[in-house]
Motif scaffolding. Structure first.
Motif, PDB file in Angstrom:
ATOM      1  N   ASP A 147       0.872  -1.188   0.075  1.00  0.00           N
ATOM      2  CA  ASP A 147       0.052  -0.015   0.000  1.00  0.00           C
ATOM      3  C   ASP A 147       0.647   1.380  -0.059  1.00  0.00           C
ATOM      4  O   ASP A 147       1.891   1.136   0.692  1.00  0.00           O
ATOM      5  N   TYR A 148       0.376   2.279  -0.836  1.00  0.00           N
ATOM      6  CA  TYR A 148       1.277   3.510  -0.643  1.00  0.00           C
ATOM      7  C   TYR A 148       0.052   4.739  -0.316  1.00  0.00           C
ATOM      8  O   TYR A 148      -1.026   4.678  -0.833  1.00  0.00           O
ATOM      9  N   LEU A 149       0.676   5.803   0.047  1.00  0.00           N
ATOM     10  CA  LEU A 149       0.032   7.246  -0.047  1.00  0.00           C
ATOM     11  C   LEU A 149       1.132   8.245  -0.234  1.00  0.00           C
ATOM     12  O   LEU A 149       2.122   8.222   0.258  1.00  0.00           O
ATOM     13  N   ALA A 150       0.795   9.020  -0.912  1.00  0.00           N
ATOM     14  CA  ALA A 150       1.541  10.196  -1.530  1.00  0.00           C
ATOM     15  C   ALA A 150       0.621  11.618  -1.444  1.00  0.00           C
ATOM     16  O   ALA A 150      -0.337  11.662  -1.921  1.00  0.00           O
ATOM     17  N   LEU A 151       1.199  12.599  -0.487  1.00  0.00           N
ATOM     18  CA  LEU A 151       0.467  13.861  -0.410  1.00  0.00           C
ATOM     19  C   LEU A 151       1.703  14.809  -0.827  1.00  0.00           C
ATOM     20  O   LEU A 151       2.828  14.843   0.095  1.00  0.00           O
ATOM     21  N   ALA A 152       1.760  15.619  -1.744  1.00  0.00           N
ATOM     22  CA  ALA A 152       2.754  16.661  -2.209  1.00  0.00           C
ATOM     23  C   ALA A 152       3.807  15.761  -2.604  1.00  0.00           C
ATOM     24  O   ALA A 152       3.777  14.733  -2.909  1.00  0.00           O
ATOM     25  N   ASP A 153       5.014  16.633  -2.903  1.00  0.00           N
ATOM     26  CA  ASP A 153       5.782  16.392  -4.179  1.00  0.00           C
ATOM     27  C   ASP A 153       7.150  15.506  -3.772  1.00  0.00           C
ATOM     28  O   ASP A 153       8.057  15.597  -4.351  1.00  0.00           O
ATOM     29  N   SER A 154       7.051  14.646  -2.529  1.00  0.00           N
ATOM     30  CA  SER A 154       7.940  13.650  -2.560  1.00  0.00           C
ATOM     31  C   SER A 154       7.829  12.476  -3.511  1.00  0.00           C
ATOM     32  O   SER A 154       6.681  12.376  -3.939  1.00  0.00           O
ATOM     33  N   VAL A 155       8.701  11.612  -3.466  1.00  0.00           N
ATOM     34  CA  VAL A 155       8.638  10.480  -4.631  1.00  0.00           C
ATOM     35  C   VAL A 155       8.531   9.234  -4.121  1.00  0.00           C
ATOM     36  O   VAL A 155       9.460   9.019  -3.028  1.00  0.00           O
ATOM     37  N   LEU A 156       8.023   8.197  -4.661  1.00  0.00           N
ATOM     38  CA  LEU A 156       7.935   6.723  -4.197  1.00  0.00           C
ATOM     39  C   LEU A 156       8.513   6.212  -5.565  1.00  0.00           C
ATOM     40  O   LEU A 156       7.459   6.406  -6.525  1.00  0.00           O
ATOM     41  N   VAL A 157       9.373   5.206  -5.463  1.00  0.00           N
ATOM     42  CA  VAL A 157       9.569   4.597  -6.794  1.00  0.00           C
ATOM     43  C   VAL A 157       9.598   3.065  -6.502  1.00  0.00           C
ATOM     44  O   VAL A 157      10.285   2.567  -5.471  1.00  0.00           O
ATOM     45  N   LEU A 158       8.707   2.224  -7.252  1.00  0.00           N
ATOM     46  CA  LEU A 158       8.604   0.972  -6.732  1.00  0.00           C
ATOM     47  C   LEU A 158       9.235   0.112  -8.141  1.00  0.00           C
ATOM     48  O   LEU A 158       9.024   0.316  -9.149  1.00  0.00           O
ATOM     49  N   ASP A 159      10.125  -0.840  -7.663  1.00  0.00           N
ATOM     50  CA  ASP A 159      10.919  -1.594  -8.491  1.00  0.00           C
ATOM     51  C   ASP A 159      10.237  -2.978  -8.673  1.00  0.00           C
ATOM     52  O   ASP A 159      10.420  -3.769  -7.807  1.00  0.00           O
TER      53      ASP A 159
END
Length: 285
Positions: A111-123
């Motif tokens: 599961d993921y959550l993203a609020l505003a401009d940080s980055v999550l990279v899934l490999d």
């Protein structure tokens, strides 16, 4: 789950306003924001806010009860708001705020959550990396940054343009049609980007503050597959080293126009995901 982190303040004599932390099956990363060049209405400051909010998120994630990530974030925002609403004008747009990125393994699901401009990279093994970020801050900011980008960093003109840029952003913070951050309103959590992916086949997940993601999205020193390979081979601190070298080589922002010559930079790399398991509260007698 194994988590390896690296972080660096923009300047050695300033507090690091990023935050990252982990519990056995989840990681959070926050990038704090205060409106530089303005008078803050919070007595505590941005670093206090990100640490309090990060700690509140980790406390709830540690319960490992499968609660929705937006609910967890909303409760954490409310908790921190209550901690300083009696001493600070927390509704003022200059009060501290933060991006929030959460990655969690829940049974066989990521599961993921993203609020505003940080980055999550899934490999994903065998596939191109999946890059997840909330682009609304940049979309709004692009309307106002021309004068700031045209002026060399460290000059009076750049400082003035930066203040004007920040003032322009104020009117759009946590507003429909604008951008959303963690600040005083728990309702902002509902505006986060959320999703789930199968944990099977996921090799790693990397969370980056925008001071670290500069290596790709501002400086173009590498692409995301290259960054993932670099982190796997040399660790997340090497990304920060390369970012700092690029920043130092361009102190006035002539090659890479940017609001800050240096920025806090933080990464967290997650691997060795725990196998799926059945929760006791999901087992019927």
């Amino acid at each position: 789950m194994q988590v390896v982190t690296a972080t660096s303040p923009a300047k050695p004599d300033q507090p690091n306003e990023d935050f990252t932390g982990a519990v056995p099956n989840a990681v959070v990363l926050l990038d704090g924001a205060g409106l530089a060049g303005t008078t803050s209405t919070c007595l505590h400051g941005v670093a206090w806010y990100t640490r309090r909010l990060g700690g509140a998120l980790l406390g709830q994630l540690a319960a490992d009860d499968g609660q929705d990530l937006t609910a967890i974030l909303g409760q954490a925002i409310a908790q921190v708001a209550d901690a300083h609403r009696d001493t600070c004008d927390i509704s003022d747009p200059s009060s501290p705020s933060a991006t929030v990125t959460i990655f969690r393994i829940d049974d066989n699901r990521a599961d993921y959550l993203a609020l505003a401009d940080s980055v999550l990279v899934l490999d994903h093994a065998g596939d191109a990396p999946e890059v997840i970020t909330d682009g609304r801050v940049d979309a709004v900011g692009s309307r106002y940054r021309a004068a700031m980008d045209a002026a060399p960093n460290g000059t009076i003109e750049h400082d003035q343009a930066l203040r004007e840029y920040i003032e322009a952003l104020r009117a759009h913070r946590n507003q429909p049609g604008g951008f959303w951050v963690a600040a005083d309103d728990p309702g902002a959590a509902a505006e986060a980007l959320t999703g789930s992916r199968p944990a099977e086949g996921l090799s790693s997940a990397v969370l980056l503050s925008d001071g670290a993601s500069r290596i790709v999205d501002q400086f173009a020193l590498a692409d995301w597959p290259g960054v993932l390979a670099l982190i796997a081979a040399e660790g997340p601190a090497e990304v920060i080293r390369q970012v700092r070298a690029a920043e130092t080589s361009d102190p006035q922002g002539r090659r890479w126009p940017r609001a800050k010559t240096h920025d806090d930079a933080t990464l967290a790399r997650c691997t060795r995901f725990p196998p799926g398991r059945r929760r006791m509260d999901r087992v019927s007698k």
